[in-house]
Each structure stands twice: as C-alpha cells, then as structure tokens.
Enzyme design. Structure first.
Site, PDB file in Angstrom:
ATOM      1  N   ASP A 104       0.862  -1.187   0.000  1.00 56.10           N
ATOM      2  CA  ASP A 104       0.000   0.000   0.000  1.00 56.10           C
ATOM      3  C   ASP A 104       0.897   1.236   0.000  1.00 56.10           C
ATOM      4  O   ASP A 104       2.027   1.177  -0.471  1.00 56.10           O
ATOM      5  CB  ASP A 104      -0.946  -0.026   1.206  1.00 56.10           C
ATOM      6  CG  ASP A 104      -2.273   0.676   0.916  1.00 56.10           C
ATOM      7  OD1 ASP A 104      -2.240   1.885   0.611  1.00 56.10           O
ATOM      8  OD2 ASP A 104      -3.329   0.025   0.982  1.00 56.10           O
ATOM      9  N   HIS A 111       2.150   1.874  -3.209  1.00 62.14           N
ATOM     10  CA  HIS A 111       1.232   2.825  -3.826  1.00 62.14           C
ATOM     11  C   HIS A 111       1.767   4.250  -3.801  1.00 62.14           C
ATOM     12  O   HIS A 111       1.015   5.203  -4.012  1.00 62.14           O
ATOM     13  CB  HIS A 111      -0.138   2.776  -3.136  1.00 62.14           C
ATOM     14  CG  HIS A 111      -0.852   1.473  -3.331  1.00 62.14           C
ATOM     15  ND1 HIS A 111      -2.109   1.223  -2.792  1.00 62.14           N
ATOM     16  CD2 HIS A 111      -0.501   0.348  -4.006  1.00 62.14           C
ATOM     17  CE1 HIS A 111      -2.483  -0.011  -3.125  1.00 62.14           C
ATOM     18  NE2 HIS A 111      -1.518  -0.557  -3.855  1.00 62.14           N
TER      19      HIS A 111
END
Length: 420
Positions: free
Chosen positions: A243, A266
């Site tokens: 993430d 991310h």
C-alpha cells in the site's frame, strides 16, 4: 665503618618500604574511592532494565509479553535517564501497551536488538488497535537495529476493507499515540498485519534509517501513516509494501519527508481525506529528495467524494522526486473510492490549494503521467508545476496529461505538455 654503612643502608631501605606502605595505600584508597563515587553517580542518574531479567525466554515460542510489560513498568516508574534493553534473540510477544506518563523519567532509551514476532491469534487484539503501542510518553528513543515481525500472512485473508468501508481493522505493528519528542532509528518492520507504523496525535517525532517491507500484494500494509500530528520528520529510509509507502492523513502540520526510497507499493500519498466528519486541515507538508520505483502511484493527493464535512489541504511542496516506471507519477484524485462500488458521486468538500510540484523527473509506465482531477464543487487553486520531465518507460509513445476543475500554473520544462 663497613658495619655502620650497612646499618645506615638498611635503615634507608626500611624507611622507603614504610613510606610506600603508608602513602601508596592512601593513594590506592583514594583511587578506589573515586571509582566508587563515579559508579554511585552513574547508578543514581541512569537505570538499566533488561527484559531477560524479568523472565523473557527469547526462544521464539514462549509468550514473553508479561516479561516485557513488567520491564516497561519498572522503567517507567524509575527516575532520570532510563535504558530498557531487549537483547538479541527471538521473542514471541503481543499485543503490548507501553504507556506513560513516566513522570520522573527524563529520557527513556529502548535498545531493541532482538527479533520480535507477533502472535497470530487475532482474538487477542483490540479492534483498530496495535500490536505494540507506545502512548503518552515524552523523550522515548527507540534504536538497536532489531526487527518487528507482524507475521501478517495469516491475517491478510481476513482483511475485508476492499469490500466494506466499515471493516474490522487488523492491528498496526507499531502504534505511537500522544507521544512527545520521540526518536526511532535503525529498526526494521516486516509483514505487518495492517499498517507498519502509525503516528497519531504526536509532536516532535523523528524517524530515520528505517527498513519496512511486506509483499506487494499484502493489503493495507502502509509503511508509515501520520495523523493529527505536528513537527514530524522521516528520512533516509527504505519502504516496500502493498500500500502507501507513506500516507499523510488528516490534521497534520509541519511534516517533512526526505530521502525515502519507495517501492513497490502505492507511492507517497496525502490522504485519503474527507471520509469522516470534523477532519482537521493538512498544511506545511514537504516531500523532497525521494525515489519512487515500480509503484502504482508516485505523488498522490486523494480525497473522498461526498465528504461529510469541509476541510483543506494547503501549502504542500513536493520537490526533487525521481520516478522509475511509476504508473501514475503525479495524481490528484478528488473522486477517490477504493471500494468496488461507491454510492455517491457528490463532489468532494476538501479544498486543495497552494501545492507546489518542482523538479519531478523519471519514467511513467502509463501514458497519462500527470492527472489533476479536482472537485467540481471546490476546484483546486494555485497548483504549480515547475520543471516536470516524465517519459514513457517503454519509449513507444509520448506521455500525456489530463486535468479538470483546476487552476494550474506551469513553469519551465513540461513533459508531458500542460493540460488545458
């Protein structure tokens, strides 16, 4: 004459011997006394606590939680400068709460040389809690080169947050709540069940030389999450997760992020913002001298549509960022929705303004390298892009940019060409 001379000589030797005995013994006594004073002085100003002295087995199987809790309690109730030692070895622990205030402690140094393993029994954790939680303590320094292993692989299948916005949150590996003047340096976090590190309601927090790692497919394993905190500084760290490498949530001010190697993951994100009522504003963020590689996003600002309340994110600077094969190098997304379906497309009520992106360079894995998608209800204002040079990683096509509901100003080199 020879007898008298021999007698005198004998008397001189005896005198010298007695002198050494008396004065040498006094000097030795003085020396011992000084040493004793030094030791006593150190003992009064500095206390050392070792978790093994409180019964920790360090065999990787025995639950050492009670020993860790007892050691912290003694350290927190001590005085002056305190050292809490976790020696080399494998420890099965958790969840643990290291709470203050430690009223008479001027500085608490936690030297973590060991390898800590989190229990995999999810029933032992509190909803939205942490595996190891530090709270309401001033002057904590966490160092030692040790590793916190969240053992998240068994927990990740229980993460339902991609389907349910009211999902049960898995535990964060290291959670810092209400801390003041905290330093964490040279530690590692691997395979967290949820976030690796969360900094919440903290002030004057510094983190450096951190190693954070989880598989690219692991859900919600943000490297560092910062929320409602001020004067926060993270630097010189490597983060590879499933993430956000770093996520800057609501209510933060004066946060600096520098010299971070991010990827996979991310990217470095502001948000998501605007999900809950009464969120605080974000201001004074600086992200500089970072390298982002193989991530789905580079620099991202994300706010929810249909925000229940108004808030703002302003005065944010992103400078000298290198992108290597990043899918969305620069993206503002004010229709953020990580769920499979969103019920409303009402414009976001989060105001974005005074955002500076300077000297952003490298490669994009998608054709759209710059996407500025702002709220039609509150358009973005004073968005500056200066010296942006992003090429398509494949080299087959030219990169492009898209924008909507934004007043952007373009300065210097602009590849892709500015959107209109």
């Amino acid at each position: 004459m020879s007898l008298d001379y021999s007698f005198v000589r004998l008397l001189l030797l005896l005198s010298l011997f007695c002198f050494q005995c008396v004065f040498g013994r006094e000097r030795a006594a003085d020396s011992v006394g000084l040493q004793t004073i030094n030791v006593d002085h150190k003992a009064k100003s500095s206390f050392v606590f070792n978790v093994k002295s409180f019964g920790a087995k360090a065999d990787g199987q025995t639950d050492d939680s009670k020993a860790f809790t007892a050691a912290w309690k003694e350290a927190c109730q001590s005085k002056g400068r305190v050292h809490l030692i976790i020696p080399r070895g494998k420890y099965m622990v958790g969840p643990l709460k290291f709470s203050g205030p430690c009223r008479n402690v001027s500085a608490l140094n936690l030297r973590m040389n060991g390898y800590l393993k989190a229990t995999t029994e999810l029933s032992k954790y509190e909803f939205g809690g942490g595996w190891i939680q530090f709270a309401w303590t001033k002057g904590l320094t966490l160092t030692g080169g040790g590793t916190f292993d969240g053992q998240g692989a068994k927990a990740w299948p229980h993460n339902k947050c991609s389907k349910d916005s009211n999902c049960k949150l898995l535990p964060t590996s290291l959670k810092f709540i209400g801390m003041n003047k905290t330093v964490i340096r040279g530690i590692s976090s691997v395979n967290s069940k949820f976030f690796h590190i969360a900094v919440v309601d903290c002030h004057y927090f510094k983190g450096s030389k951190l190693k954070i790692q989880a598989p690219e497919t692991s859900p919600n394993t943000d490297g560092i999450h910062i929320e409602r905190s001020s004067s926060v500084y993270f630097s010189s760290s490597h983060i590879a997760t499933g993430d956000d490498c770093i996520s800057v949530g609501e209510g933060n001010s004066h946060v600096t992020i520098t010299s971070i190697a991010c990827g996979p993951g991310h990217g470095i994100s502001v948000g998501s913002l605007g999900k809950y009522p009464n969120e605080g504003d974000v201001s004074g963020l600086v992200v500089r001298d970072c390298t982002i590689s193989g991530t789905t996003n580079g620099i991202r600002i994300k706010t929810w549509a249909n925000s229940p309340g108004r808030s703002a994110a302003t005065n944010m600077t992103f400078t000298n960022i290198v992108m290597n094969n990043v899918t969305n190098p620069i993206i503002i997304d004010q229709l953020y929705c990580p769920l499979r379906s969103c019920a409303s497309q009402t414009p976001s009520k989060v105001k974005l303004s005074d955002i500076y992106l300077k000297n952003i360079r490298g490669t994009s894995s998608s054709q759209v390298a710059v996407a500025l998608e702002c709220s039609r209800g509150i358009p973005c204002q004073n968005i500056y892009l200066e010296d942006v040079h992003l090429n398509l990683a494949s080299g087959k096509k030219e990169v492009t940019s898209t924008c909507s509901n934004v007043k952007a100003k373009f300065i210097g080199t602009q590849i892709p060409p500015p959107c209109t």
